[in-house]
Enzyme design. Structure first.
Site, PDB file in Angstrom:
ATOM      1  N   PRO A  10       0.875  -1.314  -0.108  1.00 27.11           N
ATOM      2  CA  PRO A  10       0.252  -0.151  -0.006  1.00 27.11           C
ATOM      3  C   PRO A  10       0.811   1.127   0.008  1.00 27.11           C
ATOM      4  O   PRO A  10       1.828   1.442   0.767  1.00 27.11           O
ATOM      5  CB  PRO A  10      -0.784  -0.218   1.197  1.00 27.11           C
ATOM      6  CG  PRO A  10      -0.115  -1.309   2.195  1.00 27.11           C
ATOM      7  CD  PRO A  10       0.506  -2.019   1.197  1.00 27.11           C
ATOM      8  N   ASN A  11       0.343   2.300  -0.728  1.00 24.22           N
ATOM      9  CA  ASN A  11       0.883   3.818  -0.904  1.00 24.22           C
ATOM     10  C   ASN A  11       2.027   3.716  -1.645  1.00 24.22           C
ATOM     11  O   ASN A  11       2.550   4.879  -1.953  1.00 24.22           O
ATOM     12  CB  ASN A  11       0.950   4.292   0.478  1.00 24.22           C
ATOM     13  CG  ASN A  11      -0.377   4.377   1.230  1.00 24.22           C
ATOM     14  OD1 ASN A  11      -1.110   5.077   0.997  1.00 24.22           O
ATOM     15  ND2 ASN A  11      -0.277   3.809   2.614  1.00 24.22           N
ATOM     16  N   ARG A  18       5.422  11.110  -2.496  1.00 21.25           N
ATOM     17  CA  ARG A  18       5.066  10.710  -1.060  1.00 21.25           C
ATOM     18  C   ARG A  18       6.052  11.009  -0.017  1.00 21.25           C
ATOM     19  O   ARG A  18       7.225  10.368  -0.390  1.00 21.25           O
ATOM     20  CB  ARG A  18       4.628   9.260  -0.988  1.00 21.25           C
ATOM     21  CG  ARG A  18       4.444   8.805   0.510  1.00 21.25           C
ATOM     22  CD  ARG A  18       4.484   7.309   0.310  1.00 21.25           C
ATOM     23  NE  ARG A  18       4.080   6.714   1.784  1.00 21.25           N
ATOM     24  CZ  ARG A  18       4.330   5.527   2.070  1.00 21.25           C
ATOM     25  NH1 ARG A  18       4.688   4.614   0.998  1.00 21.25           N
ATOM     26  NH2 ARG A  18       4.125   4.910   3.168  1.00 21.25           N
ATOM     27  N   TYR A  23      11.304   8.934   1.346  1.00 14.53           N
ATOM     28  CA  TYR A  23      11.251   7.824   0.231  1.00 14.53           C
ATOM     29  C   TYR A  23      12.020   8.202  -1.294  1.00 14.53           C
ATOM     30  O   TYR A  23      12.073   7.696  -2.136  1.00 14.53           O
ATOM     31  CB  TYR A  23      10.097   7.396  -0.174  1.00 14.53           C
ATOM     32  CG  TYR A  23       9.467   6.810   1.202  1.00 14.53           C
ATOM     33  CD1 TYR A  23       9.725   5.677   1.780  1.00 14.53           C
ATOM     34  CD2 TYR A  23       7.982   7.242   1.928  1.00 14.53           C
ATOM     35  CE1 TYR A  23       9.202   5.044   2.893  1.00 14.53           C
ATOM     36  CE2 TYR A  23       7.797   6.843   2.766  1.00 14.53           C
ATOM     37  CZ  TYR A  23       8.167   5.557   3.315  1.00 14.53           C
ATOM     38  OH  TYR A  23       7.684   4.926   4.563  1.00 14.53           O
ATOM     39  N   ASN A  75       7.690  -5.900  -0.851  1.00 15.77           N
ATOM     40  CA  ASN A  75       7.802  -4.771   0.025  1.00 15.77           C
ATOM     41  C   ASN A  75       6.337  -4.374   0.531  1.00 15.77           C
ATOM     42  O   ASN A  75       5.471  -4.071  -0.182  1.00 15.77           O
ATOM     43  CB  ASN A  75       8.036  -3.232  -0.551  1.00 15.77           C
ATOM     44  CG  ASN A  75       8.233  -2.015   0.256  1.00 15.77           C
ATOM     45  OD1 ASN A  75       7.643  -2.086   1.343  1.00 15.77           O
ATOM     46  ND2 ASN A  75       8.800  -1.269  -0.132  1.00 15.77           N
ATOM     47  N   ALA A  78       3.063  -0.741   5.014  1.00 17.15           N
ATOM     48  CA  ALA A  78       2.536  -0.694   6.312  1.00 17.15           C
ATOM     49  C   ALA A  78       2.394  -2.010   6.904  1.00 17.15           C
ATOM     50  O   ALA A  78       2.159  -2.414   7.972  1.00 17.15           O
ATOM     51  CB  ALA A  78       1.702   0.334   6.655  1.00 17.15           C
ATOM     52  N   GLU A  99      12.063  -9.818   1.893  1.00 21.10           N
ATOM     53  CA  GLU A  99      11.183  -8.757   2.293  1.00 21.10           C
ATOM     54  C   GLU A  99      12.316  -7.220   1.930  1.00 21.10           C
ATOM     55  O   GLU A  99      13.414  -7.495   2.117  1.00 21.10           O
ATOM     56  CB  GLU A  99      11.161  -8.651   3.738  1.00 21.10           C
ATOM     57  CG  GLU A  99      10.375  -7.571   4.354  1.00 21.10           C
ATOM     58  CD  GLU A  99      10.136  -7.620   5.846  1.00 21.10           C
ATOM     59  OE1 GLU A  99      10.342  -8.707   6.441  1.00 21.10           O
ATOM     60  OE2 GLU A  99      10.190  -6.676   6.307  1.00 21.10           O
ATOM     61  N   HIS A 101      12.857  -3.034   1.872  1.00 20.58           N
ATOM     62  CA  HIS A 101      11.975  -1.472   2.193  1.00 20.58           C
ATOM     63  C   HIS A 101      13.160  -0.642   1.607  1.00 20.58           C
ATOM     64  O   HIS A 101      14.333  -0.609   1.622  1.00 20.58           O
ATOM     65  CB  HIS A 101      11.867  -1.467   3.895  1.00 20.58           C
ATOM     66  CG  HIS A 101      11.194  -2.165   4.422  1.00 20.58           C
ATOM     67  ND1 HIS A 101       9.796  -2.454   4.247  1.00 20.58           N
ATOM     68  CD2 HIS A 101      11.469  -3.776   5.080  1.00 20.58           C
ATOM     69  CE1 HIS A 101       9.152  -3.506   5.039  1.00 20.58           C
ATOM     70  NE2 HIS A 101       9.972  -4.088   5.495  1.00 20.58           N
ATOM     71  N   ARG A 108      13.625   4.201  12.099  1.00 18.61           N
ATOM     72  CA  ARG A 108      12.711   5.259  12.152  1.00 18.61           C
ATOM     73  C   ARG A 108      11.767   4.912  13.259  1.00 18.61           C
ATOM     74  O   ARG A 108      12.315   4.555  14.407  1.00 18.61           O
ATOM     75  CB  ARG A 108      11.850   4.858  10.847  1.00 18.61           C
ATOM     76  CG  ARG A 108      12.734   5.107   9.514  1.00 18.61           C
ATOM     77  CD  ARG A 108      11.901   4.918   8.315  1.00 18.61           C
ATOM     78  NE  ARG A 108      10.761   5.807   8.218  1.00 18.61           N
ATOM     79  CZ  ARG A 108       9.688   5.742   7.498  1.00 18.61           C
ATOM     80  NH1 ARG A 108       9.682   4.821   6.556  1.00 18.61           N
ATOM     81  NH2 ARG A 108       8.781   6.784   7.225  1.00 18.61           N
TER      82      ARG A 108
HETATM   83  C1  DQA Z   1       8.019   0.982   3.412  1.00 18.10           C
HETATM   84  C2  DQA Z   1       8.308   1.369   5.101  1.00 18.10           C
HETATM   85  C3  DQA Z   1       6.872   1.052   5.838  1.00 18.10           C
HETATM   86  O1  DQA Z   1       7.078   1.276   7.025  1.00 18.10           O
HETATM   87  C4  DQA Z   1       6.139   2.086   5.302  1.00 18.10           C
HETATM   88  O2  DQA Z   1       4.873   1.904   5.884  1.00 18.10           O
HETATM   89  C5  DQA Z   1       5.803   2.175   3.575  1.00 18.10           C
HETATM   90  C6  DQA Z   1       7.131   1.971   3.098  1.00 18.10           C
HETATM   91  C7  DQA Z   1       9.408   1.110   2.759  1.00 18.10           C
HETATM   92  O3  DQA Z   1       9.854   0.686   1.768  1.00 18.10           O
HETATM   93  O4  DQA Z   1      10.441   1.854   3.431  1.00 18.10           O
HETATM   94  O5  DQA Z   1       4.819   1.956   3.255  1.00 18.10           O
HETATM   95  O6  DQA Z   1       7.961  -0.300   3.345  1.00 18.10           O
END
Ligand code: DQA
Length: 160
Positions: A10-11, A18, A23, A75, A78, A99, A101, A108
């Site tokens: 998501p997002n 964003r 990011y 990825n 959240a 996994e 990120h 963080r």
């Molecule tokens: C994320 C880190 C997560 O905490 C966050 O909610 C994201 C992006 C990252 O790629 O750094 O959506 O997965």
């Protein structure tokens, strides 16, 4: 591994606009291009998908082997921090999942420092921006899909 599936949670579709301080300004299209190109140079077909819907990510994980993917770069966004359903899907499938990120979640907010996915993934790569995905692809390739990779996985499940 002939093909790898890259899943963005998501997002991540908003990448580029964003929270650029966290990011960066690179769009998801650019990330996908980078990892597909890295795959091409390594002889791996890379397919990238993004969803804001937990169930859709789960369906793609469940279908990964059937669709012919030898590994998944995930990825979870959240969902990383609380989705037991996504964790169960990663745990249920035989296809190795790495996994990733973009940000270093361990540096963080407190709530981002714990991943419910990490223990059932083959490993976690965090903090290298878009390059995290390329490193994850290399990790999958290093695992190989032969007996060595499976042996590691069996030992991991037995907790040794
Ligand atoms: C994320 C880190 C997560 O905490 C966050 O909610 C994201 C992006 C990252 O790629 O750094 O959506 O997965």
């Amino acid at each position: 591994m002939r093909a790898a599936l890259v899943l963005h949670g998501p997002n991540l579709n908003l990448l580029g606009t964003r929270e650029p301080a966290v990011y960066g300004r690179v769009s998801l299209t650019d990330v996908d291009r980078l990892v597909r190109e890295a795959g091409r140079r390594r002889g791996v077909r890379v397919e990238c998908r993004q969803s804001n819907v937990e169930g859709e990510l789960i369906n793609w994980l469940q279908g990964a082997a059937r669709e012919g993917f030898g590994g998944v770069v995930l990825n979870p966004g959240a969902f990383t921090h609380y989705s037991i359903a996504l964790r169960d899907a990663v745990s249920a499938i035989a296809v190795p999942v790495v996994e990733v990120h973009l940000s270093n979640i361990h540096g963080r907010e407190e709530f981002r420092r714990h991943s419910v996915i990490a223990a059932v993934a083959r490993g976690q790569i965090a903090g290298f921006g878009p390059q995290s995905y390329v490193l994850a692809l290399d990790a999958l390739l290093a695992l190989g899909d032969g007996r060595a990779g499976r042996a590691v996985n069996q030992r991991r499940r037995r907790g040794v």
